[in-house]
Scaffold this motif. Structure first.
Motif, PDB file in Angstrom:
ATOM      1  N   GLN A 280       0.824  -1.211   0.000  1.00  0.00           N
ATOM      2  CA  GLN A 280       0.000   0.000   0.000  1.00  0.00           C
ATOM      3  C   GLN A 280       0.857   1.260   0.000  1.00  0.00           C
ATOM      4  N   TYR A 281       1.996   1.186   0.675  1.00  0.00           N
ATOM      5  CA  TYR A 281       2.896   2.342   0.715  1.00  0.00           C
ATOM      6  C   TYR A 281       3.402   2.690  -0.690  1.00  0.00           C
ATOM      7  N   VAL A 282       3.810   1.684  -1.450  1.00  0.00           N
ATOM      8  CA  VAL A 282       4.264   1.947  -2.817  1.00  0.00           C
ATOM      9  C   VAL A 282       3.109   2.504  -3.647  1.00  0.00           C
ATOM     10  N   GLY A 283       1.907   1.977  -3.410  1.00  0.00           N
ATOM     11  CA  GLY A 283       0.750   2.509  -4.101  1.00  0.00           C
ATOM     12  C   GLY A 283       0.510   3.981  -3.782  1.00  0.00           C
ATOM     13  N   ASP A 284       0.742   4.381  -2.542  1.00  0.00           N
ATOM     14  CA  ASP A 284       0.593   5.792  -2.164  1.00  0.00           C
ATOM     15  C   ASP A 284       1.623   6.665  -2.877  1.00  0.00           C
ATOM     16  N   ILE A 285       2.827   6.142  -3.072  1.00  0.00           N
ATOM     17  CA  ILE A 285       3.841   6.903  -3.808  1.00  0.00           C
ATOM     18  C   ILE A 285       3.410   7.089  -5.261  1.00  0.00           C
ATOM     19  N   ARG A 286       2.835   6.048  -5.841  1.00  0.00           N
ATOM     20  CA  ARG A 286       2.338   6.184  -7.214  1.00  0.00           C
ATOM     21  C   ARG A 286       1.263   7.264  -7.287  1.00  0.00           C
ATOM     22  N   LYS A 287       0.383   7.327  -6.286  1.00  0.00           N
ATOM     23  CA  LYS A 287      -0.632   8.385  -6.267  1.00  0.00           C
ATOM     24  C   LYS A 287       0.014   9.757  -6.169  1.00  0.00           C
ATOM     25  N   ASP A 288       1.053   9.872  -5.339  1.00  0.00           N
ATOM     26  CA  ASP A 288       1.768  11.153  -5.228  1.00  0.00           C
ATOM     27  C   ASP A 288       2.307  11.585  -6.585  1.00  0.00           C
ATOM     28  N   ILE A 289       2.880  10.623  -7.307  1.00  0.00           N
ATOM     29  CA  ILE A 289       3.452  10.947  -8.616  1.00  0.00           C
ATOM     30  C   ILE A 289       2.351  11.365  -9.589  1.00  0.00           C
ATOM     31  N   SER A 290       1.245  10.637  -9.585  1.00  0.00           N
ATOM     32  CA  SER A 290       0.159  10.952 -10.525  1.00  0.00           C
ATOM     33  C   SER A 290      -0.437  12.324 -10.262  1.00  0.00           C
ATOM     34  N   GLN A 291      -0.323  12.804  -9.018  1.00  0.00           N
ATOM     35  CA  GLN A 291      -0.861  14.127  -8.663  1.00  0.00           C
ATOM     36  C   GLN A 291       0.198  15.221  -8.731  1.00  0.00           C
TER      37      GLN A 291
ATOM     38  N   PRO B  23       3.214  13.514 -13.841  1.00  0.00           N
ATOM     39  CA  PRO B  23       2.446  12.294 -13.558  1.00  0.00           C
ATOM     40  C   PRO B  23       2.957  11.056 -14.285  1.00  0.00           C
ATOM     41  N   GLY B  24       3.731  11.249 -15.337  1.00  0.00           N
ATOM     42  CA  GLY B  24       4.250  10.109 -16.081  1.00  0.00           C
ATOM     43  C   GLY B  24       5.609   9.628 -15.607  1.00  0.00           C
ATOM     44  N   MET B  25       6.086  10.149 -14.475  1.00  0.00           N
ATOM     45  CA  MET B  25       7.402   9.771 -13.960  1.00  0.00           C
ATOM     46  C   MET B  25       7.502   8.265 -13.751  1.00  0.00           C
ATOM     47  N   GLN B  26       8.580   7.670 -14.219  1.00  0.00           N
ATOM     48  CA  GLN B  26       8.829   6.241 -14.030  1.00  0.00           C
ATOM     49  C   GLN B  26       9.114   5.948 -12.554  1.00  0.00           C
ATOM     50  N   LEU B  27       8.536   4.845 -12.069  1.00  0.00           N
ATOM     51  CA  LEU B  27       8.751   4.425 -10.685  1.00  0.00           C
ATOM     52  C   LEU B  27       9.210   2.970 -10.677  1.00  0.00           C
ATOM     53  N   GLY B  28      10.295   2.713  -9.977  1.00  0.00           N
ATOM     54  CA  GLY B  28      10.819   1.362  -9.862  1.00  0.00           C
ATOM     55  C   GLY B  28      11.213   1.051  -8.432  1.00  0.00           C
ATOM     56  N   VAL B  29      11.516  -0.223  -8.180  1.00  0.00           N
ATOM     57  CA  VAL B  29      11.887  -0.672  -6.838  1.00  0.00           C
ATOM     58  C   VAL B  29      12.993  -1.710  -6.940  1.00  0.00           C
ATOM     59  N   TYR B  30      14.021  -1.572  -6.095  1.00  0.00           N
ATOM     60  CA  TYR B  30      15.006  -2.631  -5.915  1.00  0.00           C
ATOM     61  C   TYR B  30      14.420  -3.644  -4.931  1.00  0.00           C
ATOM     62  N   ILE B  31      14.466  -4.921  -5.295  1.00  0.00           N
ATOM     63  CA  ILE B  31      13.881  -5.936  -4.413  1.00  0.00           C
ATOM     64  C   ILE B  31      14.908  -7.009  -4.057  1.00  0.00           C
ATOM     65  N   LEU B  32      14.714  -7.592  -2.878  1.00  0.00           N
ATOM     66  CA  LEU B  32      15.547  -8.687  -2.405  1.00  0.00           C
ATOM     67  C   LEU B  32      15.128 -10.007  -3.046  1.00  0.00           C
ATOM     68  N   PRO B  33      15.959 -11.030  -2.938  1.00  0.00           N
ATOM     69  CA  PRO B  33      15.570 -12.351  -3.425  1.00  0.00           C
ATOM     70  C   PRO B  33      14.311 -12.862  -2.727  1.00  0.00           C
ATOM     71  N   PRO B  34      13.555 -13.726  -3.386  1.00  0.00           N
ATOM     72  CA  PRO B  34      12.298 -14.224  -2.809  1.00  0.00           C
ATOM     73  C   PRO B  34      12.505 -15.035  -1.547  1.00  0.00           C
ATOM     74  N   GLU B  35      13.718 -15.565  -1.341  1.00  0.00           N
ATOM     75  CA  GLU B  35      13.981 -16.367  -0.151  1.00  0.00           C
ATOM     76  C   GLU B  35      13.869 -15.557   1.138  1.00  0.00           C
ATOM     77  N   PHE B  36      13.971 -14.228   1.059  1.00  0.00           N
ATOM     78  CA  PHE B  36      13.901 -13.388   2.248  1.00  0.00           C
ATOM     79  C   PHE B  36      12.434 -13.075   2.596  1.00  0.00           C
TER      80      PHE B  36
END
Length: 577
Positions: A245-256, A260-273
């Motif tokens: 939900q937090y990442v979703g809130d950031i997307r809303k911030d960008i859209s407003q 609004p077309g700013m690219q948003l990405g995330v660095y993620i850990l391996p699925p084992e974590f």
């Protein structure tokens, strides 16, 4: 970006599957024909790379020369080393500016120079690893439950300052920094990092406890975080939903915002974590790209964990983002061997053709030579590359013994006939997971057998190096096996893989070199034992494994380290049949 999680995870997850031909065939090129080049992204820690405008101009010139397409620039400090986490490298009205950057707006200088060179800039903005916010707001501190006591979490080394990802004021603060960057700088994208917890036992602050209890009717303090259970799963699922939900809130911030077309990405850990509460499927609708951190050797996996179609980080990421137009940017290391890069690039091209950009991380300053190497590799694998073959290597050994590097990694053996002593080396190897890499001095045997030896010494080896006796059903890297091992720093282990391509399990005991080891087979029962003197034995473990009558028995050494001077010495080797 580069992190070290708990030691217990590293202990459990050693190198997994050795390179397999399965899933890596298919890209056939005519002589001289090349692959389309991967796009190149480099991840830059500002504190190491950009100290003044001259540094910026030098790096941008190098980046242009060596074909860099995207610079992911650290605009908010990620770790607590040269600069406290939470300080920023631009002119902020919200966050404290890093020392030395009060009159040097690194972000503006990089964006200006990079855009002039035709290079995109992504603002890499770590989130909840934030010492500045942690120290300034006591009620924002992430709390962990340790031995029944709630305590501010500062990591295993006392220098990892996390704020509570679930606290609304924390979220508002971190989001305000993102909005400030977007509104004031012409960056081409924002990439988030450190959006997670560190284990099941956090956050357990009063704020989070009350929020959770209100929804589920019981306190998370009643959960045994050390044991898998429905309540622990419910807790972790809830935390994972909150991160999504937090990442979703950031997307809303960008859209407003004004962009609004700013690219948003995330660095993620391996699925084992699983315990960190991060799952890209929870926020895949909110992002444009995901950058899985595929540092296989850092995580103590093997190379095909990166690209396998059956398991691994790209497989898991691809499955979790299914149904959404999310780009995968495979995030790789910059210190692998050429064969590892050839193999991984080929695996990515064959199995994940949608991956168009590769990202590379350097903890320190980027050397020009490394940028040049990345540029040379963009069209790999080369048409003439073939994977190293697993085969016996030449060695002067007693009659009946042969030497082989299972998994094709460096290793050799010297036999001292006067001492009746074997000296083995091995590098970038491990015996664990679904397949192995090791140096194996072996001979075939049939039926019941027993082998005894003394591990006399282990010099300059990694703490998880394993030296001892092994019985394998075959010489394939994913064979069934049982072994009795001593590690350099982590005791003794009786290990086994009960199914071909299956997982490895261990039973452990105290022990260190010098020690005597014994491994026996009677029918399909295998027993591993340890002794201080070679006479009085203590069983470490036993297991039943259906194996062929003919198997391979011998001296085994694996070593996750890369010190060329490392070695293990074995003596008093005795094989009974």
């Amino acid at each position: 970006m580069r992190i070290t999680l708990r030691a217990r995870f590293v202990a459990v997850l050693s190198l997994v599957v050795a390179f397999s031909m399965a899933g890596t065939s298919g890209l056939v090129m005519a002589s001289g024909e090349t692959n389309p080049p991967f796009e190149t992204e480099v991840i830059v820690r500002t504190v190491n790379q950009f100290k003044n405008k001259a540094d910026v101009l030098t790096f941008i010139e190098m980046s242009k020369r060596y074909g860099v397409d995207v610079i992911s620039m650290n605009v908010k400090q990620d770790e607590d080393d040269e600069v406290p986490s939470g300080r920023v490298f631009y002119q902020s009205d919200i966050a404290p500016v890093a020392s030395g950057y009060e009159n040097f707006d690194a972000l503006q200088e990089v964006v200006t120079a990079a855009h002039a060179a035709g290079i995109k800039v992504h603002a890499w903005i770590p989130q909840f690893h934030d010492q500045e916010a942690f120290l300034k707001h006591k009620d924002w501190q992430m709390q962990s439950l340790v031995d029944g006591v709630r305590t501010p979490f500062t990591g295993s080394n006392g220098n990892e300052y996390f704020v509570n990802p679930l606290h609304h004021e924390v979220q508002q603060y971190e989001r305000s920094i993102i909005r400030e960057v977007i509104e004031n700088y012409p960056v081409d994208g924002v990439v988030l990092d450190w959006i997670r917890f560190d284990n099941y036992n956090m956050d357990v602050s009063d704020y989070t406890v009350a929020k959770y209890q209100e929804q589920f009717g019981y306190s998370p303090l009643s959960i045994d975080f050390e044991t898998d259970s429905p309540r622990r799963k419910q807790w972790n699922d809830w935390r994972t939903d909150q991160i999504g939900q937090y990442v979703g809130d950031i997307r809303k911030d960008i859209s407003q915002s004004s962009k609004p077309g700013m690219q948003l990405g995330v660095y993620i850990l391996p699925p084992e974590f699983v315990e960190v509460g991060q799952d890209v499927s929870k926020f895949k609708q909110s992002i444009d790209f995901v950058a899985p951190m595929a540092y296989f050797d850092d995580w103590d996996f093997n190379s095909d964990w990166v690209y396998s179609k059956e398991y691994g980080i790209l497989k898991d990421t691809s499955d979790r983002i299914s149904g959404n137009q999310v780009e995968i940017v495979a995030t790789l290391d910059n210190d692998w061997t050429d064969d590892e890069y050839q193999e991984i690039y080929k695996g990515i091209r064959d199995n994940y053709p949608g991956v168009k950009r590769l990202s590379f991380f350097a903890y320190g300053t980027w050397p020009e030579a490394e940028l040049a190497k990345i540029n040379e590799r963009t069209t790999w694998p080369t048409p003439d590359w073939t994977p190293p073959a697993e085969q016996d290597y030449p060695a002067k050994l007693p009659t009946g013994w042969k030497a082989r590097n299972i998994g094709s990694m460096p290793g050799d053996v010297v036999y001292h006939s006067s001492k009746k002593q074997f000296s083995l080396s091995s590098r970038s190897t491990d015996i664990w997971g679904r397949a192995d890499r090791l140096n194996f001095i072996y001979q075939p045997v049939k039926g019941d057998t027993e082998m005894i030896l003394q591990v006399r010494s282990m010099d300059r080896l990694h703490g998880w190096a394993k030296a001892g006796i092994m019985i394998r059903e075959s010489l394939s890297h994913d064979s069934k096996h049982a072994d009795m091992m001593i590690t350099s720093e982590n005791g003794a282990a009786f290990q086994y893989r009960q199914e071909t391509k299956g997982s490895t399990t261990d039973q452990t005991a105290d022990g260190s070199a010098p020690s005597w080891l014994k491994l026996s087979r009677k029918g399909n029962t295998f027993i591993g034992s340890i002794s201080a003197d070679g006479r009085n034995w203590a069983a470490v473990g036993t297991v039943s494994i259906p194996m062929d009558q003919q198997v391979y028995i011998g001296i085994a050494l694996s070593n996750p380290g890369d010190d060329p001077g490392s070695k293990a010495v074995f003596t008093n080797v005795k094989l009974n049949q």
